[in-house]
Scaffold this active site. Sequence first.
Site, PDB file in Angstrom:
ATOM      1  N   HIS A 178     -11.479 -22.350 -88.800  1.00 13.76           N
ATOM      2  CA  HIS A 178     -11.870 -21.956 -87.506  1.00 13.76           C
ATOM      3  C   HIS A 178     -11.979 -22.768 -86.451  1.00 13.76           C
ATOM      4  O   HIS A 178     -11.996 -22.355 -85.162  1.00 13.76           O
ATOM      5  CB  HIS A 178     -12.637 -20.661 -87.324  1.00 13.76           C
TER       6      HIS A 178
HETATM    7 ZN   LIG Z   1     -12.097 -16.515 -94.435  1.00 16.39          ZN
END
Ligand SMILES: [Zn+2]
Length: 391
Positions: A178
């Site tokens: 992320h």
């Molecule tokens: Zn994840």
Amino acid sequence: MFSLEATEKGGGNRSSSSSAQAILPARARGTGDGCRPHRTELYHEVPPTCWPIVYSPDYNITFMGLEKLHPFDAGKWGKVINFLKEEKLIADDLIVQAREATEEDLLVVHTRRYLNKLKWSFVVATITEIPPVLFLPNFLVQRKVLKPLRTQTGGTIMAGKLAIDRGWAINVGGGFHHCSSDKGGGFCAYADITLAIKFLFERVEGVSKATIIDLDAHQGNGHERDFMDDHRVYIMDVYNRYIYPGDGFAKRAIKRKVELDWGTEDTEYLQKVQTHVEGALNESRPDIIIYNAGTDILDGDPLGGLAISPQGIVKRDEAVFRAARSHRIPILMVTSGGYQKRTARIIADSILNLHNLGLIDKELATSEAKNPKVELMIRESILDLTKLSLQ
Ligand SMILES: [Zn+2]
């Protein structure tokens, strides 16, 4: 020990040693300004007796019970190693010790502005989703939270080179998918996948195309944002369409997108993984696969929302390694998300299964050959010659 030095790379100043050949850069640093890659400790020579399995006890976050305030099992990585030791697959001196990525290493991808922001405890509290971090002085945040993440990041970069040298490598941590060059989130403070790929592109001759196979339950928006317009990187992503991060902009970077519904089970999942991994490799023909093997697809995971069994995870990893082997592409696996108590056992079982099937074999692991693709080509041409002489 061979360590990369700026003077040994680029500018036509090439060393004649075979170990150096493997890590000479194909080009100067991606900016096109002709500057040489910086000196790093992450591409040092690893003894051939070591498995290309990267780990450090520094991976684990333990501090005044801080780790218990997050659904993340912050000791998962050490438990995987303990299981593998119990099964006598590995021993401490047979694994590769991860080193912490330095600021200069991180600057290969990250902006200085972003790294400076991590000097604020509230920023780190937000990224790691551990609110009490907000109240810690930053020197403790650096030492107890960010250092483990930087060591895992160094581990992924090291495993990238090992995968090219040995045909496969596993970083027992990492997979912070992320985080992009200027933004962290979802427990991910450093973009280890982007870093590993950029290091390879800059420093390893013959590596100019990469395929990311991201099978964590969440969309990998970090590497997607980083490689948005980079045609050297092909991204396949399989994730629960309804959960974090739902990053519509980042989705534009995905070449093969497989969006799953709540509660997807083994049969449908494994069929989709097999079909699309095969399709992705046929389409992209990369020099390296980066496999983000998140285990938060496991049934009962509070964040993943999928319903894959432990055996399904073992089969999934097997399918990806089989595809890599049949296409003869080196593979780097990182463990990424997976937050339940039984997760570490499943990861260990999966690694044992890969070993039992010969998909991660000691013979190749200890081979002197620097490039498994070259070795395979030589083996095949010997076979062809043998056939010819028999005719
Ligand atoms: Zn994840």
